[in-house]
Enzyme design. Structure first.
Site, mmCIF file in Angstrom:
data_model
loop_
_atom_site.group_PDB
_atom_site.id
_atom_site.type_symbol
_atom_site.label_atom_id
_atom_site.label_comp_id
_atom_site.label_asym_id
_atom_site.label_seq_id
_atom_site.Cartn_x
_atom_site.Cartn_y
_atom_site.Cartn_z
ATOM 1 N N ALA A 1 0.851 -1.189 0.000
ATOM 2 C CA ALA A 1 0.000 0.000 0.000
ATOM 3 C C ALA A 1 0.888 1.240 0.000
ATOM 4 O O ALA A 1 2.041 1.185 0.438
ATOM 5 C CB ALA A 1 -0.885 -0.022 1.238
ATOM 6 N N GLY B 1 0.598 -5.257 0.633
ATOM 7 C CA GLY B 1 -0.478 -5.357 -0.357
ATOM 8 C C GLY B 1 0.002 -5.946 -1.676
ATOM 9 O O GLY B 1 -0.789 -6.543 -2.423
ATOM 10 N N GLU C 1 -0.275 -9.514 -1.214
ATOM 11 C CA GLU C 1 -1.704 -9.867 -1.158
ATOM 12 C C GLU C 1 -2.271 -9.972 -2.576
ATOM 13 O O GLU C 1 -3.079 -10.847 -2.874
ATOM 14 C CB GLU C 1 -2.464 -8.833 -0.325
ATOM 15 C CG GLU C 1 -2.094 -8.963 1.160
ATOM 16 C CD GLU C 1 -2.737 -7.913 2.035
ATOM 17 O OE1 GLU C 1 -2.545 -6.709 1.751
ATOM 18 O OE2 GLU C 1 -3.429 -8.272 3.002
ATOM 19 N N GLU D 1 3.621 -5.558 7.384
ATOM 20 C CA GLU D 1 2.686 -4.549 7.894
ATOM 21 C C GLU D 1 2.876 -4.233 9.373
ATOM 22 O O GLU D 1 2.692 -3.093 9.800
ATOM 23 C CB GLU D 1 1.238 -5.000 7.656
ATOM 24 C CG GLU D 1 0.720 -4.766 6.246
ATOM 25 C CD GLU D 1 1.038 -5.912 5.294
ATOM 26 O OE1 GLU D 1 1.926 -6.733 5.609
ATOM 27 O OE2 GLU D 1 0.400 -5.987 4.234
HETATM 28 N N1 3HC Z 1 4.578 3.461 -0.144
HETATM 29 C C1 3HC Z 1 5.043 4.638 -0.583
HETATM 30 N N2 3HC Z 1 6.335 4.863 -0.885
HETATM 31 C C2 3HC Z 1 7.169 3.834 -0.731
HETATM 32 C C3 3HC Z 1 6.757 2.577 -0.285
HETATM 33 C C4 3HC Z 1 5.389 2.400 0.008
HETATM 34 N N3 3HC Z 1 4.887 1.213 0.424
HETATM 35 N N4 3HC Z 1 7.816 1.754 -0.229
HETATM 36 C C5 3HC Z 1 8.872 2.480 -0.639
HETATM 37 N N5 3HC Z 1 8.477 3.734 -0.947
HETATM 38 C C6 3HC Z 1 9.301 4.829 -1.469
HETATM 39 C C7 3HC Z 1 10.271 5.357 -0.421
HETATM 40 O O1 3HC Z 1 9.653 6.325 0.382
HETATM 41 C C8 3HC Z 1 11.370 5.920 -1.304
HETATM 42 O O2 3HC Z 1 10.910 7.157 -1.792
HETATM 43 P P1 3HC Z 1 11.955 8.341 -2.132
HETATM 44 O O3 3HC Z 1 12.887 7.794 -3.159
HETATM 45 O O4 3HC Z 1 11.074 9.434 -2.596
HETATM 46 O O5 3HC Z 1 12.641 8.630 -0.831
HETATM 47 C C9 3HC Z 1 11.412 4.953 -2.472
HETATM 48 O O6 3HC Z 1 10.141 4.279 -2.469
HETATM 49 C C10 3HC Z 1 12.484 3.899 -2.365
HETATM 50 O O7 3HC Z 1 12.369 3.268 -1.096
HETATM 51 P P2 3HC Z 1 13.663 2.919 -0.242
HETATM 52 O O8 3HC Z 1 14.520 4.131 -0.109
HETATM 53 O O9 3HC Z 1 13.202 2.257 1.004
HETATM 54 O O10 3HC Z 1 14.396 1.907 -1.224
HETATM 55 P P3 3HC Z 1 14.994 0.470 -0.948
HETATM 56 O O11 3HC Z 1 15.368 -0.044 -2.271
HETATM 57 O O12 3HC Z 1 15.996 0.503 0.134
HETATM 58 O O13 3HC Z 1 13.772 -0.413 -0.369
HETATM 59 C C11 3HC Z 1 11.577 -1.375 -0.297
HETATM 60 C C12 3HC Z 1 12.634 -0.649 -1.153
HETATM 61 C C13 3HC Z 1 12.098 -2.757 0.122
HETATM 62 C C14 3HC Z 1 10.324 -1.501 -1.098
HETATM 63 C C15 3HC Z 1 11.334 -0.555 1.002
HETATM 64 O O14 3HC Z 1 11.064 0.778 0.643
HETATM 65 C C16 3HC Z 1 10.184 -1.021 1.849
HETATM 66 O O15 3HC Z 1 10.367 -1.912 2.647
HETATM 67 N N6 3HC Z 1 9.005 -0.402 1.675
HETATM 68 C C17 3HC Z 1 7.878 -0.625 2.538
HETATM 69 C C18 3HC Z 1 7.222 -1.956 2.274
HETATM 70 C C19 3HC Z 1 6.038 -2.127 3.173
HETATM 71 O O16 3HC Z 1 6.089 -1.959 4.390
HETATM 72 N N7 3HC Z 1 4.891 -2.502 2.585
HETATM 73 C C20 3HC Z 1 3.689 -2.695 3.305
HETATM 74 C C21 3HC Z 1 2.866 -1.467 3.203
HETATM 75 S S1 3HC Z 1 1.405 -1.570 4.174
HETATM 76 C C22 3HC Z 1 0.348 -2.489 3.216
HETATM 77 O O17 3HC Z 1 0.689 -2.930 2.156
HETATM 78 C C23 3HC Z 1 -1.026 -2.619 3.788
HETATM 79 C C24 3HC Z 1 -1.847 -3.620 3.046
HETATM 80 O O18 3HC Z 1 -1.806 -4.862 3.689
HETATM 81 C C25 3HC Z 1 -3.278 -3.175 2.943
#
Ligand code: 3HC
Length: 695
Positions: free
Chosen positions: A66, A105, A108, A128
């Site tokens: 997400a 997500g 998912e 999450e």
């Molecule tokens: N939403 C929005 N932006 C995101 C994002 C996300 N889920 N994941 C990464 N980004 C953005 C970062 O903010 C960053 O933006 P920037 O360049 O403007 O600063 C860019 O993407 C790159 O991210 P990283 O600097 O972290 O790059 P890495 O290559 O080191 O890591 C990654 C990439 C492994 C995807 C890491 O960013 C990450 O772990 N992201 C979060 C993943 C996560 O927690 N997902 C679950 C979200 S909650 C969900 O899905 C709810 C659902 O169940 C309904």
């Protein structure tokens, strides 16, 4: 047909629907992506001429989950569950072709497909709970149907990510292939429908499952999200799919708006925002790094580079020191192997890529050399001068210092524009924070390179002005002093530590002092004694412990006695505390947990505001990142500045006034903090600016 104007493209190739999610940087499921994906799925559902569908992500990621940036905004339709449901209900077989991140997500969505093909190095998981939420689109119900409830509870509860290869072994991925899209197009024709939502619940009444659940819930007892997620996985073994998914959604929506989830989202974005406005630096030029000094810090830094796949050369002064450095390096690496963080094979590769030598000529190919010798200006200058004699003109030079003046050291580097401070925290291969401290002559390009290099180490760089203590130690010093006032006034170390640990700190301050060594702060206090404000209240207890040889864990005793299995206030500390209270005529008074926490937070926020006003810190969120990633501040509380905004700055100012009175009237409420409290604006309203402080 090719529809390319949106964040999701649909290409019909013959009778195959190829759906590409294309939303840089990581294909997060923003409002636009969900809307476009749902529209594409509706288009596919409405056609009768298609044989199967392949879903994949453009560029390097599948879908990172997400969109965290949109989670604080009002929700827009369609929701992710609606999109997942549309995919799940398609009549034709569906395949997810997975490269890179397939998280939250994103997974998912992949699990709503009938099959998954991934590269061996893809990353799959439901992280999450690290954001204070549970999966919100069927993750807690589909994952157990694929990998079994035990593994699902462990993965979701601990937010553990799997490589594609591990996911295949666990049953989450059906096939590994270096080109998943091409493989999906090849295998799609033979695929039948196999909806994960139709797979039976795997009832598990085994003792082993019950034990796993109990152990996981105990381990994650502080995380409501994790314990809720584990319960939802347990529900998958007992409750019909639709009902359990509805429960999951309700839990997701409640948790999403919790204070904890908001703080964790803030922390996630704050960590990624520390280099805002900086140009990207091309890491390709950095193949080899030198480290001068093979002590604990030097070998830790070398290992951090080794773990990031960069070859390192460590320079030591003689053969005996080289041997000691090699042992130290190998021991630190072996601990990581023992913990399962590094494979045996990888550890051998890292050892092979690390040279320890007395020959400074070996620094010649290095693109960066980090000086990590003893923390003394003269010793460091000598090391820096040695480095510049042996490196190429375009190599960068860094000093790992925790408090020395960068400008004073810069003179030892012929071209100071390429010189920068990198303040690593011990153990350097574990701790995430690195403060980047430019000298006055450091070029912007060098700063940008340093930011990129630290990110490459999977660490968090924070830019700090060149002022004593930089950001973190400056705040920590104020915190230490004020916790000592509370101590002398009546709150014992275990009371103070207990209150702050209950708030969420990894360790209370007195436990931290014992861990880092009381002698270190003692030496610093002696160094500063001549310049200390004589009106400032000075608590002598720590000095007296040091005089008695109690330096903390390394001597078996400091504030606490480490001879038993449990942390226990040391008898000497208890006696010295009593004596000092009596000597100063202090009538001991009780403190509540709330008072202790309020004092600690206001002192940190006040010092943070001073750092902003002085230009040492570039932004409020940078300060929060420093305290979370370097000093054990609870991430779930967002950092001291974020917490101060939540408390209300007027209350923080009142508390700070009380703190100043406790300190003998020395110090002031930071004018910036007072101004904001008066105008009612939060700290978060302050814009980011470039740190400019010089000494
Ligand atoms: N939403 C929005 N932006 C995101 C994002 C996300 N889920 N994941 C990464 N980004 C953005 C970062 O903010 C960053 O933006 P920037 O360049 O403007 O600063 C860019 O993407 C790159 O991210 P990283 O600097 O972290 O790059 P890495 O290559 O080191 O890591 C990654 C990439 C492994 C995807 C890491 O960013 C990450 O772990 N992201 C979060 C993943 C996560 O927690 N997902 C679950 C979200 S909650 C969900 O899905 C709810 C659902 O169940 C309904």
């Amino acid at each position: 047909m090719d529809e390319t104007s949106r964040s999701v493209h649909l290409e019909i190739r013959g009778t195959v629907a190829i759906v590409t999610i294309d939303s840089p940087p990581v294909n997060a499921l923003s409002n636009a992506v969900r809307r476009d994906l749902k529209a594409v799925l509706d288009t596919v559902a409405g056609r009768g001429d298609l044989t199967f569908l392949v879903l994949h992500g453009a560029r390097t990621s599948f879908v990172a989950g997400a969109d965290i940036r949109e989670m604080d905004l009002p929700a827009e339709a369609p929701s992710l569950p609606e999109v997942v449901q549309a995919l799940d209900r398609l009549a034709i077989p569906t395949l997810a072709a997975i490269t890179g991140a397939c998280l939250g997500g994103g997974l998912e969505i992949a699990m709503a497909c009938d099959a998954r093909i991934a590269t061996a190095d893809a990353r799959l998981g439901l992280p999450e709970t690290t954001l204070g939420i549970v999966p919100g689109a069927g993750g807690t119900q589909r994952l157990p149907r694929l990998v079994g409830p035990r593994m699902a509870a462990e993965m979701i509860g601990s937010a553990r990510l799997l490589t594609g290869a591990e996911a295949r072994d666990g049953g989450l991925v059906d096939l590994l292939d270096p080109s998943p899209l091409a493989a999906a197009l090849t295998y799609g024709l033979g695929l039948g429908k196999r909806r994960v939502s139709d797979l039976p619940c795997m009832a598990d009444d085994s003792e082993a499952f019950a034990e796993t659940v109990a152990a996981l819930k105990a381990r994650h007892r502080r995380s409501v999200a994790a314990t809720t997620a584990i319960d939802l996985v347990v529900a998958s073994t007992k409750v019909p799919f639709e009902e359990a998914v509805a429960r999951e959604r309700a839990a997701f929506l409640t948790l999403k708006d919790s204070d904890t989830a908001r703080a964790l989202r803030y922390a996630f974005l704050a960590e990624r925002g520390t280099g805002a406005g900086m140009a990207k630096w091309d890491m390709a030029s950095l193949r080899q790094v030198g480290v001068v000094g093979g002590g604990t810090m030097g070998t830790g830094i070398a290992l951090a580079f080794g773990l990031a796949g960069v070859s390192t050369t460590v320079i030591e002064r003689d053969d005996a020191s080289c041997a000691a450095a090699r042992t130290r390096f190998a021991d630190q690496l072996a601990i990581l192997v023992g913990k399962g963080r590094v494979t045996q094979v990888r550890s051998l590769e890292i050892l092979g890529a690390t040279e320890v030598s007395t020959d400074w000529q070996a620094l010649r190919p290095c693109g960066l050399v980090v000086e990590a010798v003893y923390e003394d200006a003269a010793v460091k200058k000598e090391a820096l001068a040695g480095i510049v004699r042996h490196i190429t003109d375009d190599a960068l030079v860094a000093t790992n210092t925790s408090y020395l003046d960068l400008d004073a050291l810069a003179g030892a580097v012929g071209t100071p524009s390429r010189f920068v401070g990198l303040h690593f925290f011990a153990p350097a291969h574990v701790m995430k924070l690195v403060e980047i401290v430019p000298a006055a002559a450091t070029s912007r390009g060098t700063i940008e390179a340093a930011m990129a290099i630290v990110r490459r180490l999977s660490k968090t760089p924070v830019l700090s002005g060149n002022r004593e203590g930089f950001i973190g130690n400056r705040i920590f010093d104020a915190y230490r002093r004020h916790m000592e006032y509370l101590l002398e006034d009546g709150a014992d170390p275990d009371r103070i530590d207990g209150a702050l640990e209950a708030y969420g700190f990894a360790m209370g301050p007195f436990a931290v002092f014992d861990l880092s060594g009381l002698d270190i702060a003692w030496a610093m206090r002696k160094r500063k004694a001549a310049t200390r404000d004589p009106r400032e209240r000075y608590v002598r207890i720590a000095d007296r412990l040091c005089e008695a040889g109690d330096f903390g864990r390394k001597t078996g005793q400091g504030w606490y006695d480490y001879s038993g299995t449990e942390r226990r206030l040391s008898a000497r500390a208890a006696a010295v505390i009593d004596e000092e209270r009596a000597a100063r005529g202090i009538e001991r008074r009780p403190f509540t947990d709330e008072e202790i926490v309020a004092r600690a937070l206001s002192v940190m926020a006040n010092e943070g505001a001073a750092l902003l006003a002085e230009g040492v810190a570039a932004s409020v969120s940078d300060i929060d990142v420093v305290m979370i990633s370097g000093y054990g501040f609870p991430r779930a509380k967002g950092g001291p500045m974020y917490a101060a905004d939540r408390t209300g700055l007027s209350r923080v100012v009142d508390e700070m006034e009380a703190a100043i009175r406790a300190g003998g009237g020395v110090g002031e409420v930071a004018p910036l903090l007072r101004k904001l409290a008066d105008t009612g604006e939060p700290l978060a309203s302050l814009p980011r600016r470039a740190p400019s402080a010089d000494r």
